[in-house]
Design an enzyme around this catalytic site. Structure first.
Site, PDB file in Angstrom:
ATOM      1  N   ARG A  82       0.840  -1.205   0.000  1.00 18.98           N
ATOM      2  CA  ARG A  82       0.000   0.000   0.000  1.00 18.98           C
ATOM      3  C   ARG A  82       0.871   1.250   0.000  1.00 18.98           C
ATOM      4  NH1 ARG A  82      -4.555   0.270   4.561  1.00 18.98           N
ATOM      5  NH2 ARG A  82      -2.784   0.858   5.860  1.00 18.98           N
ATOM      6  N   LYS A 184      -2.554   6.466   1.334  1.00 19.81           N
ATOM      7  CA  LYS A 184      -2.366   6.974   2.693  1.00 19.81           C
ATOM      8  C   LYS A 184      -1.392   8.156   2.628  1.00 19.81           C
ATOM      9  CE  LYS A 184      -2.298   4.856   7.255  1.00 19.81           C
ATOM     10  NZ  LYS A 184      -3.590   5.354   7.722  1.00 19.81           N
ATOM     11  N   GLU A 220     -16.282   6.037   3.952  1.00 21.62           N
ATOM     12  CA  GLU A 220     -15.622   5.551   5.163  1.00 21.62           C
ATOM     13  C   GLU A 220     -15.610   6.688   6.171  1.00 21.62           C
ATOM     14  OE1 GLU A 220     -11.427   4.681   4.818  1.00 21.62           O
ATOM     15  OE2 GLU A 220     -11.168   6.101   3.180  1.00 21.62           O
TER      16      GLU A 220
HETATM   17  C1  LIG Z   1      -8.807   6.610   6.082  1.00 17.50           C
HETATM   18  C2  LIG Z   1      -8.523   5.273   6.648  1.00 17.50           C
HETATM   19  N1  LIG Z   1      -9.324   4.257   6.310  1.00 17.50           N
HETATM   20  C3  LIG Z   1      -9.118   3.008   6.796  1.00 17.50           C
HETATM   21  C4  LIG Z   1      -8.088   2.731   7.672  1.00 17.50           C
HETATM   22  C5  LIG Z   1      -7.894   1.346   8.189  1.00 17.50           C
HETATM   23  O1  LIG Z   1      -6.837   0.727   7.520  1.00 17.50           O
HETATM   24  P1  LIG Z   1      -6.003  -0.443   8.183  1.00 17.50           P
HETATM   25  O2  LIG Z   1      -6.962  -1.537   8.488  1.00 17.50           O
HETATM   26  O3  LIG Z   1      -5.038  -0.841   7.120  1.00 17.50           O
HETATM   27  O4  LIG Z   1      -5.381   0.115   9.404  1.00 17.50           O
HETATM   28  C6  LIG Z   1      -7.236   3.771   8.069  1.00 17.50           C
HETATM   29  C7  LIG Z   1      -6.143   3.522   9.011  1.00 17.50           C
HETATM   30  O5  LIG Z   1      -5.076   3.198   8.631  1.00 17.50           O
HETATM   31  C8  LIG Z   1      -7.444   5.062   7.537  1.00 17.50           C
HETATM   32  O6  LIG Z   1      -6.646   6.073   7.879  1.00 17.50           O
END
Ligand SMILES: Cc1ncc(COP(=O)(O)O)c(C=O)c1O
Length: 341
Positions: A82, A184, A220
């Site tokens: 990612r 991210k 989300e």
């Molecule tokens: C915007 C966002 N969505 C979803 C997630 C959840 O992702 P993960 O399960 O990889 O931590 C995160 C946290 O990392 C996030 O910042």
């Protein structure tokens, strides 16, 4: 190795400086070998790409002690992939995925005394990140970058019991349809700060973001993906090109299907159908899955049947199974648990 003398079960989610961090620099088209250092300070040009044009991406994962006493990291290869996607989207050089896993492993090993013991509920949060470090005044990618990994111990998410969350439907958008919502990048979080501070001030735990183009579909929250459970026990998660592909959510979908025998669906979820779901949860590294008790849409309340005191039954099973896998109590799918030797 002796653990630090910390009251593990009373840690919060804040930065605590640990002993070592990993640093690698990119210059003249290549990454150097990288080193572990005790120096937690970063010195860069006042005109660095990260400071002027927010050229920075990051990751987040956890290391913890299993029931068997091993230090492990949950699926770091997916964080590596990612971060590579994030870097490409911001015109940054990819930090090679195998070296990413190696750097994360070395950093955790060097901070072994900070990995919370089994049963404390605390974990060692691992934060890899990279940023444009040399001077750029015209809007263009930096020529030099720094990749770093630090760790910080964080407390149990559900200290004092589970508290289902109250969300509000946000009037702000999180991500443009063809923007950067799926990576991210720090910029996504900078622009969410106003909305979250405002949500907290009004008594909500989180913002539910709708898709920016039509404002009809669930995307989300600022830091987690959604999982819904239908009244007939099917697990549904929103499909969208503008949400972050949560590693926890992808893992929970496998758990739901392969461990719990539930039907699973990744599809567009319209806000209009949310009132018909039996359960709602937010998934992410921090909490694995946090139950949502209530969603408020401009004064109109949607209340999920489990209420504001407990998790719904399917959410609870998902939580117990995934945390069981992570902690070594339940056999993990191949490749999910990375042991730090
Ligand atoms: C915007 C966002 N969505 C979803 C997630 C959840 O992702 P993960 O399960 O990889 O931590 C995160 C946290 O990392 C996030 O910042």
């Amino acid at each position: 190795m002796e653990k630090k003398n910390i009251d593990w079960s009373n840690l919060g989610f804040s930065y605590l400086k640990t002993d070592k961090r990993f640093v690698s620099n990119y210059k003249n088209g290549a990454w150097d070998e990288g080193v572990l250092t005790g120096d937690d300070q970063v010195t860069i040009s006042e005109c660095a790409g990260v400071l002027q044009y927010a050229q920075t991406v990051f990751e987040g994962m956890k290391a913890y002690t299993t029931e068997q006493g091993k230090t492990v990291i949950f699926r770091p290869d997916l964080n590596a992939a990612r971060m590579a996607d994030s870097a490409r989207r911001l015109e940054m050089p990819v930090y090679p995925e195998n070296k990413f896993v190696q750097a994360v492993t070395e950093t955790v090993r060097a901070n072994a005394a900070w990995v919370p013991p089994y049963g404390s509920g605390a974990t060692l949060y691992v934060r890899p990140y990279m940023f444009g470090s040399d001077a750029v005044i015209g809007v263009k990618p930096s020529g030099e970058y720094q990749f770093r990994v630090f760790t910080t111990p964080v407390g149990p998410y559900f200290r004092g019991g589970v508290k289902p969350l109250t969300l509000r439907v946000s009037d702000f958008d999180r991500a443009a349809p063809r923007g950067t919502g799926h990576i991210k990048a720090g910029l996504n979080y900078a622009m969410s700060l106003y909305a979250i501070v405002n949500a907290h001030a009004e008594g909500y735990d989180e913002n539910l973001y709708l898709d920016a183009a039509t404002r009809t579909r669930v995307e989300e929250t600022g830091g987690a993906n959604f999982l819904f459970v239908t009244k007939d026990g099917k697990v549904v998660t929103p499909k969208s090109n503008s949400i972050l592909p949560s590693i926890t959510r992808r893992s929970l979908m496998v758990v739901a299907r392969d461990y719990l025998g539930l039907e699973c669906e990744e599809r567009e979820v319209y806000f209009d159908e949310v009132k018909d779901f039996a359960e709602c949860g937010l998934c992410g590294t921090a909490a694995v899955i946090s139950p949502v008790g209530k969603i408020v849409d401009h004064g109109h309340e949607i209340c999920f049947p489990a209420g504001m005191e407990t998790m719904g039954p399917v959410t609870q099973k998902l939580y117990d199974t995934l945390t069981g896998i992570q902690m070594g109590r339940i056999e993990a799918p191949k490749g999910w648990i990375h042991v730090v030797e």
